[in-house]
Design a protein around this motif. Structure first.
Motif, short mmCIF file in Angstrom:
data_model
loop_
_atom_site.label_atom_id
_atom_site.label_comp_id
_atom_site.label_asym_id
_atom_site.label_seq_id
_atom_site.Cartn_x
_atom_site.Cartn_y
_atom_site.Cartn_z
N ILE A 74 56.79 145.14 60.53
CA ILE A 74 56.35 144.65 61.83
C ILE A 74 54.83 144.61 61.98
N PRO A 75 54.10 145.69 61.66
CA PRO A 75 52.64 145.62 61.88
C PRO A 75 51.98 144.53 61.05
N PRO A 123 67.27 149.37 66.23
CA PRO A 123 68.21 150.26 65.53
C PRO A 123 69.28 150.88 66.44
N THR A 124 69.18 150.66 67.77
CA THR A 124 70.30 151.04 68.64
C THR A 124 71.09 149.80 69.05
N GLN A 131 57.03 147.77 72.28
CA GLN A 131 55.67 147.81 71.76
C GLN A 131 54.84 148.73 72.64
N VAL A 132 53.93 149.49 72.01
CA VAL A 132 53.09 150.39 72.79
C VAL A 132 51.74 149.72 73.01
N ILE A 133 51.41 149.51 74.31
CA ILE A 133 50.14 148.87 74.68
C ILE A 133 49.41 149.82 75.63
N ARG A 140 59.90 143.76 75.04
CA ARG A 140 59.86 142.30 74.96
C ARG A 140 61.18 141.74 74.46
N MET A 219 56.89 137.49 69.62
CA MET A 219 55.59 136.82 69.69
C MET A 219 55.76 135.30 69.76
N LEU A 222 56.76 134.47 73.35
CA LEU A 222 55.61 134.59 74.25
C LEU A 222 54.68 133.39 74.14
N SER A 223 54.59 132.82 72.93
CA SER A 223 53.62 131.73 72.76
C SER A 223 54.29 130.36 72.77
N LEU B 173 50.99 150.80 65.67
CA LEU B 173 51.87 149.82 65.01
C LEU B 173 51.32 148.41 65.13
N GLU B 177 47.00 144.29 70.47
CA GLU B 177 47.37 144.95 71.73
C GLU B 177 47.54 146.46 71.54
N PHE B 186 47.53 137.32 72.52
CA PHE B 186 47.88 137.66 73.91
C PHE B 186 47.09 138.88 74.32
#
Lengths: 276, 276
Positions: A74-75, A123-124, A131-133, A140, A219, A222-223, B173, B177, B186
């Protein structure tokens, strides 16, 4: 690449399809494949890596098709997508379809089956990307374009070379413990725990497991990019953790998403040529 | 590489130091640097990439020093570490020290400062790594070896070429953002929100921000490897989001972790040679 040093609109303004995949080598092979399919080979030239100044990513372009590698997880794909979305914006691209082609572990499917993702689940088994912002968790949506998924399924029927299904894809942050493998450096659960977890995944509609689809779906949504995830399964995780097929068989499996997406792009371009 | 096809003990049994970093190119450069430092250059040979069959990772070896690339982000380095830890186990390596060398964004430090990580903290500034296993969250400790960090700080004093500090490293991660950047595709927060968050990070002892240290610390601790994270800061995030230094200056900054770790390894090997 920058807005001050390059005319991004001249370089990329005609892009209509973006294909992304983990490995730089595979994306180069895809570019060569798609060039041949579209009759756009340039026998004189190697396709230059547009990101040659870095070894983080590789990017290739042939006609309206851009191919970009994204590394693993992901990153890594998120960094590339931020930069790609900015690029498409500055190049004033319109009506872009973006497809991730990759490999995955299957859940209850014969190896070699291609999965077009309906929803990417965590995974659940929930269809969301956390996401941590600024230290706070933001959730999302991970829906992908359903009409595009159906079109890809139809293409597979027309091709009639391999089995394709539409289903949910589980996206994890870890390949070993995160995917209930028993063969990592550590393992704190039993074979029974593993089977129980993977059975629950199957009951929740999970067809395959990979490591990039959630942030890709989030992402792109969103775009406003029309997006699909097309991954071949290299093994059935209900039956084991390690690849059981020969190198040659695995290589042919890995070509299936390329073949399907190549067929789809060709069909779209032919339809557009007829319209105009 | 496999236990059935290779004698891993013959190939890797003498490894005492493992250095890991994001970019394959940088790890090759590190191998050439360390070979020269240790007087182990082989002028005849290029250092072969031991993982040449894949473009996922690159691995090089010179004497007791193994260099491995890990790509970007927690998932990518975690896959490599699972495989590396299995390799070191099968090769029966003992007393191995593992150091991640990399780049980072600084928090209130002059660009070019080297940070040796005391603890890796999450985006809420807690020293922990959360991992999802079989759908459940498991929390792991992210302490690094304090005596190794102190030895590296002492080496920097002896070298006297650049400033080095010991402090906390925040691991995220996401690069945009997730690190409160304003220049991603974003951005849902203001410049003020960003400054507020980074100020809080600084108050919590965060000296720099990168994307691999938490899982690196957690996995090395679980497997009993003596571990350190040594990252140079390329910019001060309190002052901006984009790199402001010239290409040459950034390149010289990137060499600082290599120089520090190279000095440390040489010193350790010299001390061992004296003892025996």
């Amino acid at each position: 690449l920058g807005t001050e040093t390059h005319s991004l609109q001249d370089m990329f303004g005609d892009v209509k399809f973006v294909c992304v995949g983990g490995s730089p080598w595979r994306m180069k092979a895809f570019t060569e494949y798609i060039a041949a399919e579209l009759g756009m080979e340039d026998p004189k030239s190697e396709y230059p890596n547009i990101c040659a100044g870095t070894d983080r990513y590789a990017m290739y372009k042939v006609g309206p098709v851009l191919s970009v590698s994204h590394g693993m997880g992901i990153p890594s794909i998120a960094i590339m997508l931020h930069e790609l979305i900015k690029l498409l914006y500055h190049a004033k691209c319109t009506d872009v379809t973006i497809i991730r082609i990759g490999t995955s572990g299957g859940v209850g499917l014969d190896p070699g089956t291609v999965v077009v993702t309906k929803q990417s689940v965590d995974p659940t088994f929930q269809p969301r990307f956390e996401q941590v912002i600024l230290g706070k968790t933001v959730v999302r949506n991970t829906d992908l374009d359903q009409s595009l998924a159906e079109e890809l399924l139809q293409c597979s029927k027309e091709l009639s070379q391999f089995k394709t299904v539409v289903g949910n894809t589980m996206c994890t942050l870890d390949f070993y413990e995160g995917q209930a493998r028993l063969d990592g450096a550590f393992c704190s659960y039993t074979e029974e725990d593993k089977q129980d977890y993977l059975n629950k995944a199957q009951e929740a509609g999970v067809c395959n497991i990979e490591m990039e689809s959630s942030v890709f779906a989030a992402m792109c949504k969103l775009s406003g990019l029309r997006a699909a995830v097309v991954c071949v399964t290299l093994l059935d995780r209900l039956k084991g953790d390690q690849l059981g097929s020969s190198h040659e068989v695995l290589h042919s499996y890995q070509q299936r998403p390329q073949i399907l997406v190549g067929y789809y792009i060709k069909k779209q371009l032919n339809a557009k040529a007829k319209d105009s």
